[in-house]
Write a protein that holds these residues in place. Sequence first.
Motif, short mmCIF file in Angstrom:
data_model
loop_
_atom_site.label_atom_id
_atom_site.label_comp_id
_atom_site.label_asym_id
_atom_site.label_seq_id
_atom_site.Cartn_x
_atom_site.Cartn_y
_atom_site.Cartn_z
N SER A 129 -2.49 44.26 29.22
CA SER A 129 -1.22 44.69 28.62
C SER A 129 -1.26 44.72 27.10
CB SER A 129 -0.11 43.76 29.07
OG SER A 129 -0.38 42.43 28.63
N GLY A 130 -2.40 44.37 26.51
CA GLY A 130 -2.49 44.34 25.06
C GLY A 130 -2.41 42.93 24.51
N THR A 131 -2.05 41.97 25.33
CA THR A 131 -2.03 40.58 24.87
C THR A 131 -3.47 40.08 24.86
OG1 THR A 131 -1.65 39.77 27.11
CG2 THR A 131 0.29 40.13 25.74
N TYR A 132 -3.73 39.08 24.05
CA TYR A 132 -5.09 38.59 23.90
C TYR A 132 -5.09 37.11 23.56
CZ TYR A 132 -4.07 39.28 18.95
OH TYR A 132 -3.51 39.25 17.70
N SER A 133 -6.27 36.52 23.64
CA SER A 133 -6.48 35.12 23.33
C SER A 133 -7.53 35.03 22.22
CB SER A 133 -6.97 34.39 24.57
OG SER A 133 -7.29 33.05 24.27
N THR A 134 -7.32 34.12 21.28
CA THR A 134 -8.31 33.91 20.22
C THR A 134 -8.94 32.56 20.33
OG1 THR A 134 -6.61 33.10 18.72
CG2 THR A 134 -7.16 35.43 18.60
N PRO A 138 -12.39 38.83 35.27
CA PRO A 138 -12.45 39.99 34.37
C PRO A 138 -12.05 39.62 32.94
CG PRO A 138 -11.31 40.55 36.40
CD PRO A 138 -11.49 39.06 36.40
N ARG A 139 -12.94 39.81 32.00
CA ARG A 139 -12.70 39.51 30.59
C ARG A 139 -13.53 40.45 29.73
NH1 ARG A 139 -9.48 36.73 32.73
NH2 ARG A 139 -9.10 34.52 32.59
N VAL A 140 -12.96 40.89 28.62
CA VAL A 140 -13.74 41.57 27.59
C VAL A 140 -13.41 40.90 26.26
CG1 VAL A 140 -13.97 43.80 28.76
CG2 VAL A 140 -12.02 43.40 27.27
N CYS A 141 -14.40 40.84 25.39
CA CYS A 141 -14.21 40.21 24.07
C CYS A 141 -14.49 41.24 22.99
CB CYS A 141 -15.14 39.02 23.90
SG CYS A 141 -14.75 37.67 25.01
N PHE A 142 -13.67 41.20 21.95
CA PHE A 142 -13.85 42.09 20.81
C PHE A 142 -14.36 41.25 19.65
CE2 PHE A 142 -12.13 44.49 17.10
CZ PHE A 142 -12.93 45.60 17.26
N TYR A 143 -15.55 41.61 19.17
CA TYR A 143 -16.20 40.89 18.08
C TYR A 143 -16.27 41.79 16.85
CZ TYR A 143 -17.74 37.78 21.80
OH TYR A 143 -17.76 36.92 22.87
N PRO A 144 -16.23 41.28 15.65
CA PRO A 144 -16.55 39.92 15.24
C PRO A 144 -15.36 38.96 15.24
CG PRO A 144 -16.30 41.24 13.29
CD PRO A 144 -16.11 42.16 14.48
N MET A 145 -14.18 39.38 15.69
CA MET A 145 -13.01 38.50 15.63
C MET A 145 -12.91 37.53 16.79
SD MET A 145 -12.43 41.39 13.93
CE MET A 145 -11.78 42.45 15.14
N ASP A 146 -13.74 37.70 17.82
CA ASP A 146 -13.73 36.82 18.99
C ASP A 146 -12.36 36.80 19.66
OD1 ASP A 146 -14.91 35.20 20.87
OD2 ASP A 146 -14.63 33.36 19.72
N ILE A 147 -11.84 38.01 19.94
CA ILE A 147 -10.57 38.17 20.63
C ILE A 147 -10.88 38.52 22.08
CG2 ILE A 147 -8.49 39.58 20.80
CD1 ILE A 147 -8.70 40.05 17.78
N MET A 148 -10.27 37.78 23.02
CA MET A 148 -10.53 37.99 24.43
C MET A 148 -9.34 38.67 25.11
SD MET A 148 -11.42 35.26 27.46
CE MET A 148 -12.66 34.47 26.45
N PHE A 149 -9.63 39.72 25.88
CA PHE A 149 -8.62 40.43 26.66
C PHE A 149 -8.89 40.19 28.15
CE2 PHE A 149 -9.12 42.78 22.73
CZ PHE A 149 -7.80 42.98 22.34
N SER A 150 -7.81 40.10 28.93
CA SER A 150 -7.94 39.89 30.37
C SER A 150 -6.77 40.54 31.09
CB SER A 150 -7.99 38.39 30.67
OG SER A 150 -6.79 37.77 30.25
#
Length: 105
Positions: free
Chosen positions: A100-105, A84-96
């Motif tokens: 909890s609100g933490t993310y990976s760039t 399970p992953r969603v990405c927010f673009y255009p910043m290319d931030i990945m949530f999983s």
Amino acid sequence: MHGTRRNRPGEIGVALFLFGHDGTYVRSEVHDDVPLEQAHALREQLVGQLAEVAYGDIAVRTFSVRPGDVTWELVDRTVTHGLPRVCFYPMDIMFSPPWSGTYST
């Protein structure tokens, strides 16, 4: 607030995305190329214009919107990553999970 590759040096994009109670995208207000020293004040102004603000957990559905020349979107990447992953673009931030609100760039 976040910079995109299209922002001019020393400037950033400020965006407010609004969602309905069911997590469906309703509307957005995007300001490109805001001077860094004005970005926090603009964010506070945008949030201050909302009638009722409550901070807490939310559920948001995927969406895509193009106000101007930049596409802002939340994309389900579960199939691509096999988890399970969603990405927010255009910043290319990945949530999983655990979401909890933490993310990976």
